[in-house]
Structures are given as C-alpha cells and as structure tokens.
Design an enzyme around this catalytic site. Sequence first.
Site, short mmCIF file in Angstrom:
data_model
loop_
_atom_site.label_atom_id
_atom_site.label_comp_id
_atom_site.label_asym_id
_atom_site.label_seq_id
_atom_site.Cartn_x
_atom_site.Cartn_y
_atom_site.Cartn_z
N GLU A 1 0.83 -1.21 0.00
CA GLU A 1 0.00 0.00 0.00
C GLU A 1 0.86 1.26 0.00
O GLU A 1 0.77 2.09 0.91
CB GLU A 1 -0.89 0.02 1.25
CG GLU A 1 -1.82 -1.17 1.39
CD GLU A 1 -2.56 -1.17 2.73
OE1 GLU A 1 -2.14 -0.47 3.68
OE2 GLU A 1 -3.57 -1.87 2.83
N PRO A 2 1.70 1.45 -1.00
CA PRO A 2 2.54 2.64 -0.98
C PRO A 2 1.75 3.89 -1.36
O PRO A 2 0.87 3.84 -2.21
CB PRO A 2 3.59 2.34 -2.08
CG PRO A 2 2.87 1.43 -3.02
CD PRO A 2 1.91 0.62 -2.19
N GLY A 3 2.02 4.97 -0.68
CA GLY A 3 1.40 6.25 -1.03
C GLY A 3 2.49 7.25 -1.34
O GLY A 3 2.77 7.58 -2.48
N ARG A 4 3.16 7.69 -0.27
CA ARG A 4 4.16 8.75 -0.37
C ARG A 4 5.26 8.42 -1.39
O ARG A 4 5.69 9.28 -2.14
CB ARG A 4 4.79 8.96 1.01
CG ARG A 4 5.65 10.19 1.10
CD ARG A 4 6.44 10.22 2.42
NE ARG A 4 5.66 9.91 3.58
CZ ARG A 4 5.15 10.82 4.42
NH1 ARG A 4 5.33 12.10 4.18
NH2 ARG A 4 4.47 10.45 5.48
N ARG B 1 1.75 20.23 6.39
CA ARG B 1 2.78 19.34 6.93
C ARG B 1 3.81 20.05 7.81
O ARG B 1 4.16 19.54 8.88
CB ARG B 1 3.47 18.55 5.81
CG ARG B 1 2.50 17.67 5.00
CD ARG B 1 3.23 16.66 4.14
NE ARG B 1 3.84 15.62 4.93
CZ ARG B 1 5.12 15.55 5.19
NH1 ARG B 1 5.95 16.42 4.68
NH2 ARG B 1 5.58 14.59 5.95
N CYS C 1 -3.60 33.58 9.82
CA CYS C 1 -3.44 34.18 11.15
C CYS C 1 -3.03 33.15 12.18
O CYS C 1 -3.77 32.88 13.13
CB CYS C 1 -4.74 34.83 11.57
SG CYS C 1 -5.32 35.94 10.30
N GLU C 2 -1.89 32.55 11.98
CA GLU C 2 -1.36 31.58 12.96
C GLU C 2 0.15 31.59 12.81
O GLU C 2 0.67 31.58 11.69
CB GLU C 2 -1.83 30.15 12.63
CG GLU C 2 -3.29 29.95 12.77
CD GLU C 2 -3.63 28.69 13.55
OE1 GLU C 2 -2.75 28.13 14.25
OE2 GLU C 2 -4.78 28.28 13.47
N1 LLP Z 1 -1.54 1.92 4.54
C1 LLP Z 1 -2.06 2.37 5.69
C2 LLP Z 1 -2.92 1.49 6.47
C3 LLP Z 1 -1.79 3.68 6.12
O1 LLP Z 1 -2.30 4.12 7.25
C4 LLP Z 1 -0.96 4.52 5.33
C5 LLP Z 1 -0.67 5.90 5.74
C6 LLP Z 1 -0.45 4.01 4.12
C7 LLP Z 1 -0.76 2.70 3.76
C8 LLP Z 1 0.40 4.81 3.21
O2 LLP Z 1 1.60 5.15 3.81
P1 LLP Z 1 2.76 5.84 2.96
O3 LLP Z 1 3.26 4.82 1.96
O4 LLP Z 1 2.19 7.02 2.28
O5 LLP Z 1 3.78 6.19 3.97
N2 LLP Z 1 -0.14 12.88 6.75
C9 LLP Z 1 1.12 12.27 7.14
C10 LLP Z 1 1.18 10.81 6.74
C11 LLP Z 1 0.05 9.97 7.29
C12 LLP Z 1 0.12 8.52 6.88
C13 LLP Z 1 -1.14 7.81 7.20
N3 LLP Z 1 -1.18 6.43 6.79
C14 LLP Z 1 2.25 13.07 6.52
O6 LLP Z 1 1.98 14.08 5.87
O7 LLP Z 1 3.41 12.74 6.72
#
Ligand code: LLP
Length: 419
Positions: free
Chosen positions: A273-276, A312, A342-343
């Site tokens: 489950e990659p996002g970032r 962030r 305003c913060e």
């Molecule tokens: N799977 C699950 C169950 C998750 O909770 C997350 C991220 C991911 C996959 C994806 O993770 P990644 O590959 O993107 O690291 N808003 C924060 C990051 C919150 C992440 C939440 N869960 C930031 O800006 O750093």
Amino acid sequence: MHDFKFKNGELCCEQVKVSDVAAQVGTPFYLYSHHTLVDHFTKIEQAFAPVRPLICFAMKANDNLAVLKTMANLGAGFDVVSGGELKKALRINADPAKIVFASVGKTEEEIVAAIQAGILLFNVESLPELEEIHRIAQQLNRRPQVALRINPDVKALTHTKITTGTLKNKFGIDMRTARKILKSSARYPHIQLSGLHVHIGSQITTRAPFIKALTRVLEFLEVLRQDGIRLEYLDIGGGMGIIYKDEQPQTAKDLAGAILPYLQKTGLKIIMEPGRFIVGNAGILVSRVLYLKDNGFKKFLIVDAGMNDLIRPALYDAYHEIVPVVVTPRRKVKMDIVGPICESGDFFAKDRLFPVLKKGDLVAVMSAGAYGYVMASNYNVRGRSPEIMVKGSAFEITKQRETFEDLMRTETLPTFLAG
Ligand code: LLP
C-alpha cells in the site's frame, strides 16, 4: 528521482515551464508530473516482481482523479480508508477486486458500500468491527474477505504522529486477540478470514522496522500454522520514506532486497500500500511572493499559499525544500517563508537561507505531492488551490480552484436569523 528540473534557469515539470502554468492558472497551485508517478510505481513493481504483489496505491496520500487514473492504468489497486475514497476510486472505474479498505472506524454505511462494491479485502482493526462486518454481511447474504490488521508493536523510527504499529497507537489488533479471532473463525461464517495486514507507520527511511515487523508476522504465521490456520493474503501496508532534505532512504530495490526473502517465506499473496513513495516527489506547490517583511529582528518572505494548502510543516515540523522558480542572482539571507494565515504555525520554512526575492516572484515548495492537497482546508475562508497534471509538454487542470461561491454552496443562515 523526479521530473522537476531546472532548464535554462527555469524550473520545469517534464517539458513544461512552471511559470507558464502560473501565468495561465494563477497561484497558488499544485503541479503533478505524470511521468514521475509512472516511474515510481514501476520502480516498486519491478523491485518486488519476484512476489508479483498487488500494489494498492494509498489514495489518502493523493486522491486527485488524474493521479488515481494514472495508477489504475498501470494496473494498481487502491487502499481506501473511507466511503468517500471508495466512491472516488470507483469513479475512475477502479477494479473493486483490487481495493482494500482499512480504517479503525468504518461505519455501517461504508461497510455496506464496500461489500456491495465487491472489494478484495477489509483490513479489520478490532473485534467489534469484525463482528459488525459479519452482522452486515449476514444481512446482505454475502461473504466478504477480511484481513486482520495486526499491531506488531514495533517502532517505525519516524515522527510520532505517523507511527502506527505500537500498542500505544489506536491501529490494528494485538497478536493475542488476532490469534483468538482466527482460532474461532467458525463463529463468523459470513466472512472469510483470509489474510493479515500490517502497517507500522509512514516516512520510514530504514529497512530495520520493516524487517522487525515482518519477523513478527512470520513468527505469528508459524503459530497460526500450528493452530491449523491457513491464510491467503499478506498486506504489508505502506510507509516507504522519500527524500525531503538529506534523508538517504532505501530505494525500492534496497527494500525489496531486504524483505523479499521474508515475503517469499510466507507463501502468501502479497499486497502493498505505498502512497508517499509514489506521489510525494511527483508534486510541488507553487506560490507567489506577496511581501518581504523585516522587523529588525527577523525577515519573513510572505507568499500567497498557506498552511491551509500544505499543513505538513505546521503539523509535523516537516521539512520541504523550497526553490525560486526562476534562478536568481539575488543574495541569500536567513528568513522564514510564511503564508498569510493568522497563525504562527503558518510557515513553510524557518530560518532558511533563501534569496531575497521580490513581489511577484514564484517559489516552489517541493515534495508536496503526498499529504498536500488532500490535507488542505478552507481555513480563513480560502478556496483550495487547483491541481494541474503535466504529461510531456502538455498540462491540464484536473481540479479547479475553489471559488467563494463553491465555499458558500452548503452554508445557509438559520431561518431565525435570516431576513
Ligand atoms: N496503509 C495504511 C494502512 C496507512 O495508514 C498509510 C498511511 C499508508 C498505507 C500509506 O503510507 P505511505 O506509503 O504514504 O507512507 N499525513 C502524514 C502521513 C500519514 C500517513 C497515514 N497512513 C504526513 O503528511 O506525513
């Protein structure tokens, strides 16, 4: 690597000059590179090819339709965490059989929608949630597949607000409870207990936490094997870190080299489950200088984007590289780069050595593709910025700038105050 590079002194996204986009759409705006998205997805796909994982893009990182469609075209599935995300994935005709659904607080409405859509897996985070899914499945006369999200109680060595895999965190099911549930699967005839899920945190730059978590998983699978329990899936979550400043995160290849043996040993179908990793460095936030203010003690470069666009830095003290969009010979001095909100938390950089730009100059906040726009708000009655995607020498707005009328659409005065 990404496709934001300087050519002849001007920041470009692929073949498009960032300043040309600014001239057309105004500022601030998010800009995404199609090619970078493809490249990052492909890197994971190739590195992990020996286990042919299902790569479910974590759309919480970026849910822009163009980003989702780019992913789906590459064969990606989606990791969703809400009914809204599920609907959005279905809007681009994502294959429901490639959708996994995690969240500690799934509502009845969301569970019904996901069962009816025919998603691949619910990643279940507690016993009461499991019972709720079972009850609803029985009512609908369906038998959805469920993976138990286990909490391996390992530290992810990242920011505390994005650590999820210790027992101090609300996520997942402790191993003892998970084992009990799996041993009593006969009590849940309307669900198929078919996998484990583990996600320990985000922006993890070393392999050690992943190895630790997978070691726990393997030990647990062995215990389950002795219990006579057979599973089909292992979802290893996301969390791979990227470069914001001077991190030296493991590449997809490095990580694969370290964890493939563990994954192969499980003998299970692997989901990631990659996002970032995919979208973080594929997007920037472009903003225009409004003022340079000097209070005799400190200098502030005030730009037209704010913490409502990118939270962030305020929320995680996150570092984002910031560059002038046009290379400038101007001298550099230490300054804070801040928004108009305003913060005091409304900043993009503190005490950053940065060229003394002038009103109207453009700056780009780099690595803003993940958890940027998706966490934007309307704070201070500011419309959210548009999102634009570049492919080669073409660019298109994929989400319009919110207007004041957009913001007012759902708001009315109560009758006792109107008139
Ligand atoms: N799977 C699950 C169950 C998750 O909770 C997350 C991220 C991911 C996959 C994806 O993770 P990644 O590959 O993107 O690291 N808003 C924060 C990051 C919150 C992440 C939440 N869960 C930031 O800006 O750093």
